[in-house]
Scaffold this motif. Sequence first.
Motif, mmCIF file in Angstrom:
data_model
loop_
_atom_site.group_PDB
_atom_site.id
_atom_site.type_symbol
_atom_site.label_atom_id
_atom_site.label_comp_id
_atom_site.label_asym_id
_atom_site.label_seq_id
_atom_site.Cartn_x
_atom_site.Cartn_y
_atom_site.Cartn_z
ATOM 1 N N HIS A 105 0.833 -1.208 0.000
ATOM 2 C CA HIS A 105 0.000 0.000 0.000
ATOM 3 C C HIS A 105 0.861 1.249 0.000
ATOM 4 O O HIS A 105 0.585 2.222 -0.731
ATOM 5 C CB HIS A 105 -0.914 -0.012 1.227
ATOM 6 C CG HIS A 105 -1.824 1.164 1.334
ATOM 7 N ND1 HIS A 105 -1.521 2.265 2.103
ATOM 8 C CD2 HIS A 105 -3.017 1.427 0.756
ATOM 9 C CE1 HIS A 105 -2.497 3.147 2.003
ATOM 10 N NE2 HIS A 105 -3.419 2.669 1.197
ATOM 11 N N GLN A 106 1.929 1.243 0.786
ATOM 12 C CA GLN A 106 2.819 2.397 0.860
ATOM 13 C C GLN A 106 3.546 2.626 -0.459
ATOM 14 O O GLN A 106 3.712 3.769 -0.907
ATOM 15 C CB GLN A 106 3.826 2.199 1.991
ATOM 16 C CG GLN A 106 3.209 2.254 3.390
ATOM 17 C CD GLN A 106 4.175 1.810 4.471
ATOM 18 O OE1 GLN A 106 5.336 1.485 4.184
ATOM 19 N NE2 GLN A 106 3.714 1.794 5.717
ATOM 20 N N ARG A 107 3.970 1.539 -1.092
ATOM 21 C CA ARG A 107 4.747 1.666 -2.330
ATOM 22 C C ARG A 107 3.899 2.103 -3.512
ATOM 23 O O ARG A 107 4.382 2.790 -4.414
ATOM 24 C CB ARG A 107 5.425 0.334 -2.639
ATOM 25 C CG ARG A 107 6.554 -0.008 -1.666
ATOM 26 C CD ARG A 107 7.090 -1.400 -1.905
ATOM 27 N NE ARG A 107 8.150 -1.730 -0.954
ATOM 28 C CZ ARG A 107 8.705 -2.932 -0.829
ATOM 29 N NH1 ARG A 107 8.293 -3.927 -1.613
ATOM 30 N NH2 ARG A 107 9.652 -3.143 0.056
ATOM 31 N N THR A 108 2.650 1.687 -3.551
ATOM 32 C CA THR A 108 1.792 2.022 -4.690
ATOM 33 C C THR A 108 0.886 3.212 -4.413
ATOM 34 O O THR A 108 0.386 3.850 -5.356
ATOM 35 C CB THR A 108 0.903 0.822 -5.066
ATOM 36 O OG1 THR A 108 0.052 0.489 -3.952
ATOM 37 C CG2 THR A 108 1.747 -0.383 -5.430
ATOM 38 N N GLY A 109 0.655 3.501 -3.127
ATOM 39 C CA GLY A 109 -0.249 4.592 -2.788
ATOM 40 C C GLY A 109 -1.696 4.266 -3.077
ATOM 41 O O GLY A 109 -2.553 5.160 -3.133
ATOM 42 N N ARG A 110 -1.987 2.983 -3.244
ATOM 43 C CA ARG A 110 -3.340 2.557 -3.582
ATOM 44 C C ARG A 110 -3.726 1.356 -2.734
ATOM 45 O O ARG A 110 -2.875 0.664 -2.173
ATOM 46 C CB ARG A 110 -3.409 2.178 -5.067
ATOM 47 C CG ARG A 110 -3.028 3.320 -5.972
ATOM 48 C CD ARG A 110 -2.600 2.851 -7.341
ATOM 49 N NE ARG A 110 -3.706 2.337 -8.119
ATOM 50 C CZ ARG A 110 -3.596 1.912 -9.372
ATOM 51 N NH1 ARG A 110 -2.414 1.936 -9.968
ATOM 52 N NH2 ARG A 110 -4.637 1.466 -10.022
ATOM 53 N N LYS A 111 -5.028 1.090 -2.662
ATOM 54 C CA LYS A 111 -5.493 -0.077 -1.935
ATOM 55 C C LYS A 111 -5.022 -1.346 -2.628
ATOM 56 O O LYS A 111 -4.818 -1.375 -3.846
ATOM 57 C CB LYS A 111 -7.019 -0.069 -1.809
ATOM 58 C CG LYS A 111 -7.545 1.001 -0.856
ATOM 59 C CD LYS A 111 -9.040 0.843 -0.636
ATOM 60 C CE LYS A 111 -9.538 1.844 0.391
ATOM 61 N NZ LYS A 111 -10.990 1.675 0.668
ATOM 62 N N VAL A 112 -4.880 -2.407 -1.845
ATOM 63 C CA VAL A 112 -4.252 -3.640 -2.305
ATOM 64 C C VAL A 112 -5.289 -4.739 -2.537
ATOM 65 O O VAL A 112 -6.283 -4.842 -1.808
ATOM 66 C CB VAL A 112 -3.217 -4.117 -1.253
ATOM 67 C CG1 VAL A 112 -2.564 -5.419 -1.667
ATOM 68 C CG2 VAL A 112 -2.176 -3.030 -1.018
ATOM 69 N N HIS A 113 -5.047 -5.558 -3.544
ATOM 70 C CA HIS A 113 -5.882 -6.726 -3.818
ATOM 71 C C HIS A 113 -5.226 -7.959 -3.188
ATOM 72 O O HIS A 113 -3.998 -8.104 -3.234
ATOM 73 C CB HIS A 113 -6.030 -6.952 -5.322
ATOM 74 C CG HIS A 113 -6.595 -5.782 -6.062
ATOM 75 N ND1 HIS A 113 -7.937 -5.504 -6.103
ATOM 76 C CD2 HIS A 113 -5.979 -4.811 -6.791
ATOM 77 C CE1 HIS A 113 -8.147 -4.417 -6.831
ATOM 78 N NE2 HIS A 113 -6.967 -3.970 -7.252
ATOM 79 N N LEU A 114 -6.040 -8.843 -2.627
ATOM 80 C CA LEU A 114 -5.533 -10.068 -2.034
ATOM 81 C C LEU A 114 -6.135 -11.271 -2.756
ATOM 82 O O LEU A 114 -7.344 -11.315 -3.002
ATOM 83 C CB LEU A 114 -5.896 -10.139 -0.550
ATOM 84 C CG LEU A 114 -5.155 -9.178 0.379
ATOM 85 C CD1 LEU A 114 -5.900 -9.024 1.693
ATOM 86 C CD2 LEU A 114 -3.740 -9.664 0.627
ATOM 87 N N VAL A 115 -5.280 -12.231 -3.092
ATOM 88 C CA VAL A 115 -5.729 -13.489 -3.696
ATOM 89 C C VAL A 115 -5.191 -14.613 -2.832
ATOM 90 O O VAL A 115 -3.979 -14.838 -2.772
ATOM 91 C CB VAL A 115 -5.222 -13.652 -5.150
ATOM 92 C CG1 VAL A 115 -5.693 -14.985 -5.721
ATOM 93 C CG2 VAL A 115 -5.712 -12.495 -6.018
ATOM 94 N N GLY A 116 -6.078 -15.317 -2.118
ATOM 95 C CA GLY A 116 -5.646 -16.361 -1.194
ATOM 96 C C GLY A 116 -6.164 -17.726 -1.572
ATOM 97 O O GLY A 116 -7.349 -17.890 -1.879
ATOM 98 N N HIS A 117 -5.277 -18.694 -1.556
ATOM 99 C CA HIS A 117 -5.648 -20.077 -1.856
ATOM 100 C C HIS A 117 -5.903 -20.835 -0.565
ATOM 101 O O HIS A 117 -5.075 -20.808 0.341
ATOM 102 C CB HIS A 117 -4.530 -20.752 -2.654
ATOM 103 C CG HIS A 117 -4.805 -22.171 -3.028
ATOM 104 N ND1 HIS A 117 -3.862 -23.160 -2.972
ATOM 105 C CD2 HIS A 117 -5.952 -22.779 -3.464
ATOM 106 C CE1 HIS A 117 -4.387 -24.302 -3.358
ATOM 107 N NE2 HIS A 117 -5.661 -24.102 -3.654
#
Length: 255
Positions: A105-117
Amino acid sequence: MTAEPNYFQKAQVPAAVPIWREGLMGVDWLALRYSPVYYGLGVPRGDGSAVVVVPGFLATDFYLQDMYCWLWRMGYQAYLSRIGRNADCLEVLVNRLTETVEKAHQRTGRKVHLVGHSLGGVLSRSVAVNNPELVASVTTLASPFRGISSHPMVLEFGNNVRERIQLVRNRNEAEKQPHCFTGYCNCKASLALQQEFPKAIMQTAIYTKSDGIVDWRYCVNSDPNTNFEVPGTHGGLAFNPFVYGLIAKRLAKAR
């Protein structure tokens, strides 16, 4: 099984699933290599946002390298979870995953997507509930986030992990948690699974009715519009071309 938003089955329920089907996981892996989706054809391109991939029970980030590299090729900034082996206290694992999400989040400045198996999807949902300001979407792949219902062999592995956790924690009275790694644990990570999922975060539940590890009915949301059935195996969803196509479309929709 009822379909209520906050429903969570705390007790362990042995699932009468044919575990032999998991021997066909290699078919999913081969099918991915022959699919146009794997080469970015016919699916939406990424927008540079961060996507964190999270491994399942007893596994590490290693087997998600295919998905990780594919996400980079698609135009996303992919991150491995960095949680280590997924065989520890849920609170410990969720804290590690949260650190990765915060960095992304800090590096992109945007909300993060999560993909969990599998169990990785359960961890992802816990992170999202506790940190909604950091998460844009959560996609779960055969993740039993509505309760603990797995093949008896998997439940036994879970019991072994819990015994190991207790052995370590019992050395320190302050860290004792008799219900750790069960649905009755009252840690922040576990309690998050019993709360309503944030409406602002797009959720996607991908499952297969031929799952040989968990009962697929525990892997779906109460909203049928967010559930997507695919053919394949439990383990093979990490390499399944139908799954990759859905991930690309759902990530694009979450923008």
